[in-house]
Design a protein around this motif. Structure first.
Motif, short mmCIF file in Angstrom:
data_model
loop_
_atom_site.label_atom_id
_atom_site.label_comp_id
_atom_site.label_asym_id
_atom_site.label_seq_id
_atom_site.Cartn_x
_atom_site.Cartn_y
_atom_site.Cartn_z
N TYR A 48 1.21 6.39 -6.48
CA TYR A 48 1.30 7.79 -7.15
C TYR A 48 2.12 8.11 -8.32
N ALA A 107 9.29 9.58 -1.54
CA ALA A 107 8.26 9.81 -2.68
C ALA A 107 8.53 10.96 -3.38
N VAL A 110 -6.33 7.32 -5.92
CA VAL A 110 -4.97 7.01 -5.22
C VAL A 110 -5.23 6.37 -3.97
N ASP A 111 -6.12 7.05 -3.22
CA ASP A 111 -6.45 6.66 -1.85
C ASP A 111 -6.87 5.39 -1.72
N ALA A 140 1.60 -1.38 -6.39
CA ALA A 140 1.20 -0.98 -4.99
C ALA A 140 1.29 -2.19 -3.98
N TYR A 148 1.45 3.92 -1.41
CA TYR A 148 1.23 5.16 -1.88
C TYR A 148 2.46 5.40 -2.70
N CYS A 149 3.56 5.50 -2.41
CA CYS A 149 4.55 5.62 -3.17
C CYS A 149 4.58 4.92 -4.79
N VAL A 186 -4.66 2.52 -2.95
CA VAL A 186 -3.53 2.19 -1.72
C VAL A 186 -4.30 1.31 -0.74
N ASP A 237 1.15 0.93 3.79
CA ASP A 237 0.69 1.99 3.13
C ASP A 237 1.26 3.06 2.62
N ASP A 238 2.59 3.20 3.27
CA ASP A 238 3.56 4.20 2.60
C ASP A 238 4.24 3.78 1.34
#
Lengths: 224, 225
Positions: free
Chosen positions: A145, A10, A177-178, A56, A141-142, A181, A137-138
């Motif tokens: 974001y 990230a 963002v949460d 995402a 998130y990248c 995701v 989820d990772d």
């Protein structure tokens, strides 16, 4: 694999070519749509819920094991602008190189073989997360974001915007963002049952149209 | 997913000396230096000297236009398919040092499309005295400064002046007009660089470029040995 691998992936300084792209901010600045922190936040929010959500979701689906070729075609179908498709493939190719050097994996090698000129960046991002031992989820998130941090960083350079104001924009968007995701991971899960057609297809028409105009400028600071 | 994983697939990583087919890749030489010091003109002069004896290509890193690539095209120093332009997103030093991926793609594409190549010249966008190339991108680097930028630049040093494999001091023909002391520049460069070579060049006067070309030939001989 280590959880901190997420921080490596990230990190805005991860050498995968992102620094040359503004995520549409350069065109929006020229058009007067971004003039300061307030409308930068509006711009980023719009991008997060459209291009960000799509990227995402595709990244999450790639981590969950959907076929990269099908996901790449799904990304093409969700990216009307040829200029943005080109940018996404260039960034995908650059991330492929960085990822293969950083987290060597047979899947990434196979992807490089199938797409020598680059797959869409979110597809590569998902396979990179897999190679790094990270989850859906990772990867989401990248992607989410990145969809806001790219324009925010570019706006600092384009407008000489106070960098603390840009960081504040990103902090205020964190809750959204949460949520994006969560939606993206859910969409990835559904796609792994029902196929790629159920992935979100949100788009920002102005982003697509202005990307075409931007690509034709003779003088520009950013590649997209 | 293990550390001794054997690389396969189409793309070379970065500094690997061999192409995926096992052939040795082209020698890559970077040219950096401040804005206006004559990097593009030096690239053009090198192409004219070396193009008959070597298979050559050039990558330019323009900051916000395609000016440098277009200059080389206009001067017709190489066929257009041998010149590639990389967009650097307002940060020329990032594209040659911190995140070299776009430049690596450009050199790979040139080798794929017009290869085999002996030599690829990678020209940086005009930057400052701290700009240097990553060893993952180039095998050797030339730093180009000029006498009109001030004869104190060699004394001031900086990574470009002190560590480049070759320092070119360009536009020596202008020295009398701008009050630059070439002897002082030579002495300061020697003090900063010890045994590393320095060439004084005047493209208008036709001096120096033969020495730069000889240095390139030397690097190429070492690369292919």
């Amino acid at each position: 694999m280590a959880r901190a691998a997420l921080l490596v992936l990230a990190d805005g300084r991860f050498p995968a070519g992102g620094h040359a792209h503004s995520g549409g901010a350069e065109a929006a600045v020229r058009a007067g749509r971004i003039t300061g922190a307030a409308n930068l936040e509006d711009f980023c929010r719009g991008r997060l819920h459209t291009a960000g959500l799509v990227a995402a979701s595709i990244a999450a689906a790639a981590v969950l094991g959907l076929d990269p070729g099908e996901l790449d075609a799904a990304a093409d179908a969700r990216t009307p602008s040829p200029a943005l498709r080109g940018a996404a493939r260039r960034l995908g190719r650059q991330l492929t190189r960085a990822a293969r050097a950083t987290w060597p994996s047979a899947e990434l090698d196979a992807l490089a073989g199938e797409f020598p000129k680059g797959a869409h960046q979110p597809v590569v991002l998902g396979l990179t997360a897999r190679a790094a031992g990270l989850g859906a989820d990772d990867a989401a998130y990248c992607a989410a974001y990145e969809s806001v941090s790219g324009p925010a960083t570019a706006a600092v350079r384009l407008l000489s915007l106070d960098p603390f104001d840009a960081a504040g924009v990103l902090a205020r968007l964190a809750g959204e963002v949460d949520r994006v995701v969560d939606q993206a991971v859910e969409a990835g899960r559904r796609a792994s049952v029902d196929g790629v057609d159920v992935l979100p297809a949100a788009s920002g028409p102005v982003l697509e149209v202005s990307a075409e105009a931007h690509a034709a400028w003779a003088v520009r600071l950013f590649a997209s | 997913m293990h550390i001794d994983h054997v690389q396969h697939g189409p793309a070379v990583m970065s500094a690997d000396a061999r192409r995926p087919d096992g052939a040795r890749r082209a020698l890559r030489i970077g040219l950096g230096g401040p804005v206006g010091s004559g990097k593009t003109a030096t690239v053009a002069a090198l192409c004219r000297v070396l193009r008959e004896e070597l298979s050559l290509a050039v990558v330019t890193n323009d900051i916000y236009t395609r000016e440098d690539a277009e200059f080389l095209l206009r001067e017709a120093v190489l066929p257009p398919e041998r010149i590639a332009a990389v967009e650097t997103g307002a940060c020329p030093h990032t594209a040659i040092r911190d995140d070299i991926s776009a430049n690596l793609e450009a050199v790979e594409d040139l080798e794929d499309e017009v290869g085999p190549l002996d030599l690829i010249l990678v020209e940086s966008g005009g930057d400052n005295l701290t700009a240097t190339f990553s060893r993952g991108l180039v095998d050797a680097q030339i730093f180009v400064i000029d006498v009109a930028g001030g004869d104190d630049i060699p004394r001031k040093g900086g990574p470009g002046v002190t560590t480049a494999d070759l320092l070119v001091v360009n536009k020596t023909d202008l020295a009398p007009y701008v009050g630059s002391d070439l002897a002082r520049m030579a002495a300061d460069a020697k003090a900063q660089r010890a045994e590393l070579p320095v060439v004084f060049q005047s493209l208008r006067g036709g001096t120096g470029v033969a020495d730069v070309a000889d240095w390139v030939r030397g690097r190429l001989a070492a690369w292919t040995a």
